[in-house]
Motif scaffolding. Structure first.
Motif, PDB file in Angstrom:
ATOM      1  N   SER A  34      -1.441   5.320  -3.573  1.00 63.82           N
ATOM      2  CA  SER A  34      -2.899   5.284  -3.605  1.00 63.82           C
ATOM      3  C   SER A  34      -3.421   4.990  -5.008  1.00 63.82           C
ATOM      4  O   SER A  34      -2.688   5.089  -6.001  1.00 63.82           O
ATOM      5  CB  SER A  34      -3.454   6.628  -3.137  1.00 63.82           C
ATOM      6  OG  SER A  34      -3.139   7.648  -4.090  1.00 63.82           O
ATOM      7  N   LYS A  35      -4.697   4.650  -5.082  1.00 66.45           N
ATOM      8  CA  LYS A  35      -5.337   4.400  -6.371  1.00 66.45           C
ATOM      9  C   LYS A  35      -5.338   5.656  -7.236  1.00 66.45           C
ATOM     10  O   LYS A  35      -5.176   5.586  -8.456  1.00 66.45           O
ATOM     11  CB  LYS A  35      -6.763   3.898  -6.164  1.00 66.45           C
ATOM     12  CG  LYS A  35      -6.851   2.500  -5.568  1.00 66.45           C
ATOM     13  CD  LYS A  35      -8.304   2.055  -5.421  1.00 66.45           C
ATOM     14  CE  LYS A  35      -8.385   0.646  -4.845  1.00 66.45           C
ATOM     15  NZ  LYS A  35      -9.799   0.196  -4.678  1.00 66.45           N
ATOM     16  N   SER A  36      -5.499   6.817  -6.607  1.00 67.24           N
ATOM     17  CA  SER A  36      -5.498   8.065  -7.370  1.00 67.24           C
ATOM     18  C   SER A  36      -4.122   8.361  -7.959  1.00 67.24           C
ATOM     19  O   SER A  36      -4.011   8.858  -9.090  1.00 67.24           O
ATOM     20  CB  SER A  36      -5.958   9.226  -6.481  1.00 67.24           C
ATOM     21  OG  SER A  36      -5.091   9.396  -5.363  1.00 67.24           O
ATOM     22  N   THR A  82       0.230  -2.535 -11.879  1.00 68.51           N
ATOM     23  CA  THR A  82      -0.744  -3.612 -11.980  1.00 68.51           C
ATOM     24  C   THR A  82      -0.305  -4.726 -11.035  1.00 68.51           C
ATOM     25  O   THR A  82       0.823  -4.705 -10.518  1.00 68.51           O
ATOM     26  CB  THR A  82      -0.819  -4.186 -13.403  1.00 68.51           C
ATOM     27  OG1 THR A  82       0.481  -4.714 -13.758  1.00 68.51           O
ATOM     28  CG2 THR A  82      -1.229  -3.132 -14.418  1.00 68.51           C
ATOM     29  N   ARG A  83      -1.154  -5.693 -10.823  1.00 70.05           N
ATOM     30  CA  ARG A  83      -0.778  -6.857 -10.023  1.00 70.05           C
ATOM     31  C   ARG A  83       0.364  -7.580 -10.744  1.00 70.05           C
ATOM     32  O   ARG A  83       0.295  -7.854 -11.939  1.00 70.05           O
ATOM     33  CB  ARG A  83      -1.986  -7.779  -9.865  1.00 70.05           C
ATOM     34  CG  ARG A  83      -1.750  -8.980  -8.969  1.00 70.05           C
ATOM     35  CD  ARG A  83      -3.070  -9.669  -8.643  1.00 70.05           C
ATOM     36  NE  ARG A  83      -2.881 -10.815  -7.790  1.00 70.05           N
ATOM     37  CZ  ARG A  83      -2.895 -12.074  -8.214  1.00 70.05           C
ATOM     38  NH1 ARG A  83      -3.132 -12.334  -9.502  1.00 70.05           N
ATOM     39  NH2 ARG A  83      -2.720 -13.069  -7.371  1.00 70.05           N
ATOM     40  N   GLU A 112      -0.853   6.449 -14.757  1.00 70.26           N
ATOM     41  CA  GLU A 112      -1.331   5.777 -15.968  1.00 70.26           C
ATOM     42  C   GLU A 112      -1.697   6.794 -17.044  1.00 70.26           C
ATOM     43  O   GLU A 112      -1.331   6.648 -18.219  1.00 70.26           O
ATOM     44  CB  GLU A 112      -2.540   4.903 -15.617  1.00 70.26           C
ATOM     45  CG  GLU A 112      -3.290   4.323 -16.796  1.00 70.26           C
ATOM     46  CD  GLU A 112      -2.581   3.170 -17.468  1.00 70.26           C
ATOM     47  OE1 GLU A 112      -2.901   2.868 -18.632  1.00 70.26           O
ATOM     48  OE2 GLU A 112      -1.705   2.561 -16.837  1.00 70.26           O
ATOM     49  N   GLU A 162       0.738  -6.336  -5.342  1.00 64.57           N
ATOM     50  CA  GLU A 162      -0.554  -5.830  -5.778  1.00 64.57           C
ATOM     51  C   GLU A 162      -0.346  -4.407  -6.298  1.00 64.57           C
ATOM     52  O   GLU A 162       0.644  -3.741  -5.967  1.00 64.57           O
ATOM     53  CB  GLU A 162      -1.555  -5.832  -4.623  1.00 64.57           C
ATOM     54  CG  GLU A 162      -1.868  -7.214  -4.067  1.00 64.57           C
ATOM     55  CD  GLU A 162      -2.570  -8.114  -5.075  1.00 64.57           C
ATOM     56  OE1 GLU A 162      -3.326  -7.575  -5.928  1.00 64.57           O
ATOM     57  OE2 GLU A 162      -2.372  -9.339  -5.004  1.00 64.57           O
ATOM     58  N   ALA A 163      -1.241  -3.933  -7.125  1.00 67.01           N
ATOM     59  CA  ALA A 163      -1.129  -2.566  -7.628  1.00 67.01           C
ATOM     60  C   ALA A 163      -1.037  -1.592  -6.459  1.00 67.01           C
ATOM     61  O   ALA A 163      -1.845  -1.633  -5.530  1.00 67.01           O
ATOM     62  CB  ALA A 163      -2.330  -2.233  -8.501  1.00 67.01           C
ATOM     63  N   GLY A 164      -0.025  -0.740  -6.476  1.00 69.77           N
ATOM     64  CA  GLY A 164       0.201   0.215  -5.394  1.00 69.77           C
ATOM     65  C   GLY A 164       1.249  -0.218  -4.399  1.00 69.77           C
ATOM     66  O   GLY A 164       1.725   0.597  -3.603  1.00 69.77           O
ATOM     67  N   ASN A 224       0.817  -1.219   0.000  1.00 65.22           N
ATOM     68  CA  ASN A 224       0.000   0.000   0.000  1.00 65.22           C
ATOM     69  C   ASN A 224       0.851   1.269   0.000  1.00 65.22           C
ATOM     70  O   ASN A 224       0.541   2.236   0.696  1.00 65.22           O
ATOM     71  CB  ASN A 224      -0.954   0.006   1.200  1.00 65.22           C
ATOM     72  CG  ASN A 224      -1.856  -1.214   1.219  1.00 65.22           C
ATOM     73  OD1 ASN A 224      -2.548  -1.493   0.254  1.00 65.22           O
ATOM     74  ND2 ASN A 224      -1.812  -1.967   2.314  1.00 65.22           N
ATOM     75  N   LEU A 244      -1.909   6.028  -8.830  1.00 62.53           N
ATOM     76  CA  LEU A 244      -1.745   5.086  -9.936  1.00 62.53           C
ATOM     77  C   LEU A 244      -2.527   5.540 -11.162  1.00 62.53           C
ATOM     78  O   LEU A 244      -2.044   5.424 -12.297  1.00 62.53           O
ATOM     79  CB  LEU A 244      -2.199   3.690  -9.511  1.00 62.53           C
ATOM     80  CG  LEU A 244      -1.372   2.996  -8.422  1.00 62.53           C
ATOM     81  CD1 LEU A 244      -1.925   1.589  -8.177  1.00 62.53           C
ATOM     82  CD2 LEU A 244       0.100   2.936  -8.783  1.00 62.53           C
ATOM     83  N   ALA A 245      -3.722   6.056 -10.949  1.00 62.25           N
ATOM     84  CA  ALA A 245      -4.542   6.526 -12.068  1.00 62.25           C
ATOM     85  C   ALA A 245      -3.873   7.705 -12.772  1.00 62.25           C
ATOM     86  O   ALA A 245      -3.877   7.789 -14.013  1.00 62.25           O
ATOM     87  CB  ALA A 245      -5.928   6.909 -11.569  1.00 62.25           C
TER      88      ALA A 245
END
Length: 325
Positions: free
Chosen positions: A62-64, A195-196, A70, A230-232, A59, A66-67
């Motif tokens: 964060s997802k944001s 990505t994973r 990308e 895992e992603a992140g 962890n 990574l977005a």
């Protein structure tokens, strides 16, 4: 003291030659430990890295983040046609120069406090030097060496195990974990999973403890493990460790990892950041990022322009000559 900026964190992070001792845990065999970014500390990660050569941090991003990465980098990945060589196969796509192409990389990854605490501890160096009757303590802080995103597509071949510190012509003797000292390594890297990443889709192979071997000792595939993320998640690793991307044996999974290495401030960068990052892009970043890209004096007197801080030259300010201790 030079004109380079010293932040609050700079003042509390120990240098590589400080009196801090990392006491490795007794283990029969090096492994790949895991920590969570929200509940660990730089010192805990440094101890694991000194002992095993690398560590997984769950962890980390964060997802944001990574977005955003990308969105900024995908066009460059899609434009890459790949090449078939020893290090990369035709089914691997790459985009270099993240410091120029991704403000998110600079803001959220390069300047991440947890990661910064790790690389400042492992790579900051100090020296004492006499000029006449004056004794100066000079500090050289880490800088960015290389940064890229690597996407292994289905069918991508495995990289050979290698050490990234080969670019600095390192030649170290073997040591034990108990005798490892901060300052031995020239570089430390961070692999952020976009990505994973798994054993089947190309996760990084890593040989724990290989930073303790003599540089001339060959790699051992049978002693390698897979840094599955895992992603992140992030994987931090000393550049003296044997590692390599694995084959992607899936039919529909992309293995996407953002990779960068930090080096000691007095060494040459692997990726030429001065050419990779246009001046107009550099000037949009905060000063900390500008200095990590390479526009900072490595005390004493390394990297000046007109005997002045290089950032003054880049910004068009007066470059009045001065002592740069």
């Amino acid at each position: 003291m030079s004109s380079s900026t010293v932040t609050a964190m700079d003042s509390i992070v120990p240098t590589a030659e400080s009196s801090i001792k990392i006491k490795p845990e007794e283990k029969t065999k090096p492994t790949l430990s895991e920590y969570n970014a929200s509940s660990t500390s730089p010192s805990e990660l440094v101890a694991a890295i000194c002992r095993d050569g690398g560590v997984i941090v769950r962890n980390f991003a964060s997802k944001s983040t990574l977005a955003a990465l990308e969105q900024e980098i995908r066009p460059y990945l899609d434009a890459d046609e790949g090449y078939d060589g020893e290090f990369f196969s035709k089914d691997t796509r790459k985009a270099q120069g993240l410091a120029a192409r991704s403000p998110t990389f600079c803001k959220d990854i390069l300047a991440n406090d947890l990661w910064r605490g790790v690389y400042e501890t492992l790579l900051t160096t100090t020296t004492k030097s006499w000029t006449g009757d004056n004794l100066h303590e000079c500090v050289s802080r880490p800088q960015l060496s290389s940064c890229a995103v690597i996407a292994i597509h289905p069918g991508g071949k495995a990289q050979p195990l290698h050490r990234d510190d080969m670019v600095h012509h390192v030649s170290n003797p073997a040591v034990t974990a108990n005798n490892y000292q901060i300052g031995r390594d020239t570089s430390v890297g961070l692999f952020l999973a976009g990505t994973r990443t798994t054993k089947t889709n190309g996760a990084t192979r890593f040989q724990p403890g290989s930073h303790l071997q003599a540089t001339i000792d060959p790699p051992s595939e049978q002693d390698s493990v897979y840094a599955e993320l895992e992603a992140g998640d992030a994987f931090m690793m000393l550049a003296s460790c044997y590692h390599g991307g694995s084959a992607n044996k899936t039919t529909d999974e992309e293995r996407l990892v953002y990779i960068h290495f930090m080096i000691k401030g007095y060494l040459r960068q692997e990726e030429n950041q001065y050419l990779a990052v246009p001046r107009e892009q550099l000037l949009q970043y905060p000063e900390f990022v500008q200095r990590k890209i390479g526009y900072e004096i490595s005390e004493p007197y390394l990297g000046w322009v007109n005997l002045a801080d290089p950032l003054k030259f880049v910004k068009g300010e007066d470059t009045k000559m001065s002592d740069l201790y």
